[in-house]
Scaffold this active site. Structure first.
Site, mmCIF file in Angstrom:
data_model
loop_
_atom_site.group_PDB
_atom_site.id
_atom_site.type_symbol
_atom_site.label_atom_id
_atom_site.label_comp_id
_atom_site.label_asym_id
_atom_site.label_seq_id
_atom_site.Cartn_x
_atom_site.Cartn_y
_atom_site.Cartn_z
ATOM 1 N N HIS A 19 0.875 -1.177 0.000
ATOM 2 C CA HIS A 19 0.000 0.000 0.000
ATOM 3 C C HIS A 19 0.912 1.228 0.000
ATOM 4 C CE1 HIS A 19 -4.031 1.787 1.552
ATOM 5 N NE2 HIS A 19 -3.290 2.748 1.027
ATOM 6 N N HIS A 21 1.758 4.787 -1.956
ATOM 7 C CA HIS A 21 1.433 5.854 -2.912
ATOM 8 C C HIS A 21 2.733 6.570 -3.255
ATOM 9 C CE1 HIS A 21 -2.995 5.624 -2.306
ATOM 10 N NE2 HIS A 21 -2.631 5.158 -1.121
ATOM 11 N N GLU A 202 -11.817 3.790 5.300
ATOM 12 C CA GLU A 202 -10.778 4.509 6.056
ATOM 13 C C GLU A 202 -11.459 5.611 6.856
ATOM 14 O OE1 GLU A 202 -6.574 6.937 5.325
ATOM 15 O OE2 GLU A 202 -7.946 6.627 3.649
#
Length: 271
Positions: A19, A21, A202
């Site tokens: 995960h 970015h 989230e």
């Protein structure tokens, strides 16, 4: 074992980062270096001021800094430098495999050519694979605060690089942008044979996780913390063995939880 010995041992352990970015990996010093090189004016007068802005109080506060950092990325060399710097740090920390999210629309909306973005990132990843045996998967995300039409346009624009992509995802501001907004583009992704994933739960409610599962038919949920608020959803996740990429330190930094002691991960594992 001393604290330093423990840190060194953990660093040597082989790891996968699922995960990541890539635009969020930009360090403040590199942001300023690229801004100077490209003649970009920043809202922060010094590196220290930008570092101070990393004291977030919400996901949106983080995204504001995240997109400001993006503004310095203009040339293929910039995307290469950003990705190469990440790979170097990751390998030093024992990462052996990384799944890299990137946000094409965050750049094309600024007038940056898509080829500049993809080729710069790919060049660094391929070099890291050859030099350090770092395997990777590349996953473009659609920005949920933009329209589905923009996402569909981006999906088609990425066609020259389909063979380089592992799948497609969905990220950015969650509240007010339910997954069902992107039903058509995710159908196109699946029809083309791609795996699909989506940020859900989230900050958004359990219903967003349900929509990602049922409407988008994702292969993975990114985050998913708030799924615990729905007993039937937890049971469904357990029965289907749906993977969740849970990010405790990110949740703490973005005030999704106020203390790691209160993070739902232990309960999620127990369930």
């Amino acid at each position: 074992m001393s604290q330093q010995a423990l840190i060194d041992w953990v660093r040597r352990l082989p790891k996968a980062e699922l995960h990541l970015h890539i635009e969020g990996s930009l360090e403040p010093q590199m942001v300023f270096d690229l801004a100077k090189r490209n003649g970009v004016s920043l809202d922060y007068p010094t590196v220290e001021a930008l570092k101070a802005a990393y004291d977030f109080d919400s996901l949106q506060a983080f995204l504001d800094v995240y997109y400001a950092g993006m503004s310095v990325l203009l040339n293929e060399a910039d995307f290469y430098a950003m990705t190469q710097a990440y790979c170097q740090r990751a390998v030093a920390d024992g990462v052996r495999h990384v799944e890299v999210f990137f946000d094409p629309q965050g750049h094309t909306e600024r007038g940056v050519e898509l080829s500049v973005v993809v080729e710069g990132i790919l060049r660094a990843l391929k070099e890291a694979q050859a030099q350090w045996d770092l395997s990777y998967q590349l996953i473009p995300n659609f920005l949920r605060h933009l329209s589905e039409e923009s996402a569909i346009e981006t999906f088609h624009a990425l066609r020259p690089w389909y063979a380089e992509l592992a799948g497609f995802g969905l990220d950015s501001s969650e509240l007010g942008h339910p997954p069902e907004k992107f039903a058509r583009v995710f159908a196109l992704c699946r029809e083309a044979g791609f795996k699909v994933t989506a940020h859900a739960g989230e900050e958004g409610p359990p219903e967003y996780v349900w929509q990602a599962l049922k409407t988008l038919q994702v292969d993975r949920i990114d985050h998913g913390n708030r799924a615990l608020e729905d007993v039937q959803l937890v049971d469904h996740l357990r029965q289907t063995q749906m993977p969740l990429t849970v990010c405790p330190l990110s949740n703490l930094k973005l005030c999704v939880v106020d203390d790691l002691k209160n993070h739902p991960l232990p309960q999620m594992l127990q369930q």
